[in-house]
Write a protein that holds these residues in place. Structure first.
Motif, PDB file in Angstrom:
ATOM      1  N   SER A  86      -4.397  46.363 -29.214  1.00 26.77           N
ATOM      2  CA  SER A  86      -4.075  46.319 -30.720  1.00 26.77           C
ATOM      3  C   SER A  86      -2.485  45.043 -30.160  1.00 26.77           C
ATOM      4  O   SER A  86      -2.809  44.638 -31.624  1.00 26.77           O
ATOM      5  N   TYR A  87      -1.602  46.287 -29.298  1.00 30.67           N
ATOM      6  CA  TYR A  87      -0.180  45.451 -29.266  1.00 30.67           C
ATOM      7  C   TYR A  87      -0.963  43.832 -29.091  1.00 30.67           C
ATOM      8  O   TYR A  87      -0.337  42.679 -29.954  1.00 30.67           O
ATOM      9  N   SER A  88      -2.036  43.288 -28.173  1.00 30.73           N
ATOM     10  CA  SER A  88      -2.812  41.955 -27.929  1.00 30.73           C
ATOM     11  C   SER A  88      -2.890  41.185 -28.766  1.00 30.73           C
ATOM     12  O   SER A  88      -2.218  39.698 -29.477  1.00 30.73           O
ATOM     13  N   ILE A  89      -3.845  42.058 -30.126  1.00 32.24           N
ATOM     14  CA  ILE A  89      -4.292  41.675 -31.108  1.00 32.24           C
ATOM     15  C   ILE A  89      -3.322  41.087 -32.581  1.00 32.24           C
ATOM     16  O   ILE A  89      -3.490  40.246 -32.688  1.00 32.24           O
ATOM     17  N   ILE A  90      -2.833  42.041 -32.611  1.00 26.31           N
ATOM     18  CA  ILE A  90      -1.212  41.739 -33.076  1.00 26.31           C
ATOM     19  C   ILE A  90      -0.294  40.388 -32.965  1.00 26.31           C
ATOM     20  O   ILE A  90      -1.072  39.025 -33.815  1.00 26.31           O
ATOM     21  N   SER A  91       0.104  40.684 -31.509  1.00 27.92           N
ATOM     22  CA  SER A  91       1.014  39.240 -31.088  1.00 27.92           C
ATOM     23  C   SER A  91      -0.326  37.925 -30.925  1.00 27.92           C
ATOM     24  O   SER A  91       0.175  36.952 -31.403  1.00 27.92           O
ATOM     25  N   ASP A  92      -1.443  37.896 -31.031  1.00 22.57           N
ATOM     26  CA  ASP A  92      -2.223  36.457 -31.886  1.00 22.57           C
ATOM     27  C   ASP A  92      -3.278  36.326 -32.968  1.00 22.57           C
ATOM     28  O   ASP A  92      -3.133  35.350 -33.524  1.00 22.57           O
TER      29      ASP A  92
ATOM     30  N   GLU B  51     -11.833  38.946 -33.862  1.00 22.82           N
ATOM     31  CA  GLU B  51     -11.071  38.837 -32.175  1.00 22.82           C
ATOM     32  C   GLU B  51     -10.058  37.555 -32.697  1.00 22.82           C
ATOM     33  O   GLU B  51     -11.484  36.944 -32.685  1.00 22.82           O
ATOM     34  N   PRO B  52      -9.208  37.022 -32.279  1.00 22.89           N
ATOM     35  CA  PRO B  52      -8.094  35.934 -32.850  1.00 22.89           C
ATOM     36  C   PRO B  52      -7.865  35.249 -30.958  1.00 22.89           C
ATOM     37  O   PRO B  52      -8.524  35.461 -30.534  1.00 22.89           O
ATOM     38  N   LYS B  53      -8.125  34.150 -31.383  1.00 21.85           N
ATOM     39  CA  LYS B  53      -7.659  33.175 -30.214  1.00 21.85           C
ATOM     40  C   LYS B  53      -6.674  33.521 -29.428  1.00 21.85           C
ATOM     41  O   LYS B  53      -5.486  33.786 -30.056  1.00 21.85           O
ATOM     42  N   ARG B  54      -6.966  33.656 -28.194  1.00 22.88           N
ATOM     43  CA  ARG B  54      -5.838  33.813 -27.410  1.00 22.88           C
ATOM     44  C   ARG B  54      -4.236  33.307 -27.376  1.00 22.88           C
ATOM     45  O   ARG B  54      -5.042  32.102 -26.797  1.00 22.88           O
ATOM     46  N   GLY B  55      -3.377  33.823 -27.530  1.00 22.38           N
ATOM     47  CA  GLY B  55      -1.574  32.181 -27.707  1.00 22.38           C
ATOM     48  C   GLY B  55      -1.985  31.870 -29.167  1.00 22.38           C
ATOM     49  O   GLY B  55      -1.756  30.444 -28.958  1.00 22.38           O
ATOM     50  N   ALA B  56      -2.904  32.005 -30.095  1.00 27.55           N
ATOM     51  CA  ALA B  56      -3.326  31.213 -31.126  1.00 27.55           C
ATOM     52  C   ALA B  56      -2.015  31.011 -32.152  1.00 27.55           C
ATOM     53  O   ALA B  56      -2.024  29.821 -32.908  1.00 27.55           O
ATOM     54  N   THR B  57      -0.249  31.956 -31.816  1.00 24.29           N
ATOM     55  CA  THR B  57       0.100  32.116 -32.818  1.00 24.29           C
ATOM     56  C   THR B  57       1.645  31.472 -31.693  1.00 24.29           C
ATOM     57  O   THR B  57       2.690  31.466 -31.713  1.00 24.29           O
ATOM     58  N   ASP B  58       1.587  31.265 -30.423  1.00 19.88           N
ATOM     59  CA  ASP B  58       2.302  30.751 -29.219  1.00 19.88           C
ATOM     60  C   ASP B  58       3.088  29.222 -29.600  1.00 19.88           C
ATOM     61  O   ASP B  58       1.462  28.538 -30.068  1.00 19.88           O
ATOM     62  N   ALA B  59       3.794  28.971 -29.766  1.00 25.74           N
ATOM     63  CA  ALA B  59       4.140  27.864 -29.994  1.00 25.74           C
ATOM     64  C   ALA B  59       4.010  26.771 -29.315  1.00 25.74           C
ATOM     65  O   ALA B  59       3.812  27.140 -27.464  1.00 25.74           O
ATOM     66  N   PRO B  60       3.121  25.522 -29.247  1.00 27.97           N
ATOM     67  CA  PRO B  60       3.056  24.758 -28.062  1.00 27.97           C
ATOM     68  C   PRO B  60       4.303  24.146 -27.260  1.00 27.97           C
ATOM     69  O   PRO B  60       5.143  24.085 -27.937  1.00 27.97           O
TER      70      PRO B  60
END
Length: 440
Positions: A131-137, A199-208
């Motif tokens: 859940s932590y990982s899903i929310i973070s993405d 299922e979200p893409k990993r790193g989807a919301t991280d800045a490039p």
């Protein structure tokens, strides 16, 4: 399940609304997770009366027996989640712990209840890290503290509902029925996660970033030992884990026996517990977790020491009120004092989770969250209730009417240890500078 999250970062867009819907559902599952976990302590008095178990045996059920399976299995489950579909892992875990909760309600001996509680721990090992990982993405780093703070409302809501629901059911019917109904609700929630969460893409919301890391992300995801060495060798991660663990020693040790303490030594009834103690838990812990997340998001970018300073100061303020709670002559006075540490004791959780999630790459988040929980829960959940139960049994022959009161006093040195570790973390973060999320 679909994995396309192309518009995840669009403020106010459809994807953002869906992200909050996912957050709400995962928070609901966390509520059930924590309600399942805490129902034993909430119903401690009727369970003791029915099965004839001691405080020490109760502490082992809610502490070491549960935590050994919960903590140790969380790591391989997180390893699997980092390599596979996290939503599927969460769904299976929720179904498993819910079935085990039903088994708790069917237990008629201490060994049967112990096996059922261990099985609940096995299932819950797969609940929080994915859940932590899903929310973070689903949420960018700038809003991750608030999102994780909202998710972490699961424990206080679960505690409050558990007290109200469990106490009312036990008072009106039987303690076993509470376990059976809750387990059934968990099975329905597992089906909802499978049907509704993408299922979200990993790193989807991280800045490039301009320069990607040279390491292979797949290798990052599969290496538990790399992640474990990272926690052991990076002072920030080591300190936040130990500080949170010491805090949880106090919180779980207290929470595991508060209902029994209020009923046995302060003369509260189950009906009074269902209203007043539930209110203190629901409001106090929720406010502490949510406010700490908001404050972390507001100040961490320019003052990274807030990750350690905020919980350290909160715990220092909580100590005299905790002493007042333990010493109070009546339950209304005790609850009035308890409201303050109930609020302040939980300022550690959201900063700890956010700091770890922001400090590792996207493909390590589930496993890093599991390592954090391993340290926190093996010490806090595993040893906190076990310590208080054993101390109460040790004090009981000489102090049969206030053995739990004396056991609670023995938690004060652990408060001081937790404060010292959080202040050490704050000094380290001030020296190292702003925490920057690593990229996949």
């Amino acid at each position: 399940m679909a994995t396309d999250q192309a518009s995840m970062r669009t403020p106010g867009g459809r994807s953002e609304r869906y992200a909050f819907a996912v957050l709400a559902l995962l928070c609901f599952v966390y509520v059930l997770n924590f309600l399942d976990r805490q129902l034993l302590s909430i119903l401690a008095k009727p369970i003791q009366d029915d099965l004839g178990i001691s405080d020490g045996q109760l502490g082992l059920l809610g502490g070491l027996y549960f935590a050994l399976f919960y903590c140790i299995l969380a790591v391989p489950v997180a390893w699997l989640a980092d390599r596979s579909n996290r939503v599927r892992v969460l769904t299976i875990a929720c179904a498993l712990w819910s079935a085990a909760t039903i088994a708790c309600g069917m237990a008629h001996t201490y060994p049967q209840l112990a096996i059922a509680r261990m099985s609940v721990g096995i299932g819950e090992a797969g609940g929080v890290p994915p859940s932590y990982s899903i929310i973070s993405d689903y949420f960018p780093a700038s809003r991750r503290g608030t999102a994780l703070g909202l998710f972490n409302l699961g424990p206080p809501i679960g505690q409050a509902l558990g007290v109200a629901f469990g106490a009312m059911i036990a008072a009106a019917y039987d303690w076993r029925l509470a376990f059976l109904l809750l387990g059934g609700a968990g099975l329905v929630a597992a089906a909802a996660v499978w049907a509704l969460v993408r299922e979200p893409k990993r790193g989807a919301t991280d800045a490039p970033v301009l320069h990607a890391a040279t390491a292979d992300p797949a290798e990052e995801a599969v290496s538990f030992w790399t992640t474990l060495r990272m926690f052991a060798t990076r002072p920030t991660l080591a300190l936040v884990s130990l500080a949170a663990a010491a805090t949880q020693f106090v919180t779980y040790g207290t929470m595991g026996f508060t209902t029994l303490f209020l009923m046995r030594e302060k003369a509260m009834t189950l009906d009074e517990i269902a209203i007043w103690y539930a209110l203190v838990l629901g409001v106090g812990v929720s406010a502490g977790i949510f406010l700490s997340g908001r404050l972390t998001d507001r100040f961490a970018a320019r003052a990274p020491q807030v990750f350690g300073l905020l919980p350290g100061l909160a715990l220092a303020l909580a100590v005299p009120f905790f002493i007042g709670f333990v010493h109070a002559p009546t339950w209304p006075v005790a609850l009035a004092f308890l409201a303050v540490p109930t609020f302040l004791n939980y300022f550690y959780l959201t900063p700890a989770v956010t700091l770890v999630q922001n400090s590792v790459s996207a493909r390590q988040r589930t496993l890093a969250g599991a390592v954090l929980l391993l340290v926190m829960n093996l010490v806090g959940l595993g040893l906190g209730p076990t310590w208080v139960g054993a101390a109460s049994d040790w004090f009981h022959p000489a102090h049969p009417h206030n053995s739990l009161q004396l056991a609670f006093y023995s938690l004060i040195p652990f408060y001081l240890i937790a404060i010292a570790l959080h202040l050490a973390l704050a000094r380290r973060l001030k020296r190292d500078g702003i925490v920057q999320p690593l990229q996949p």
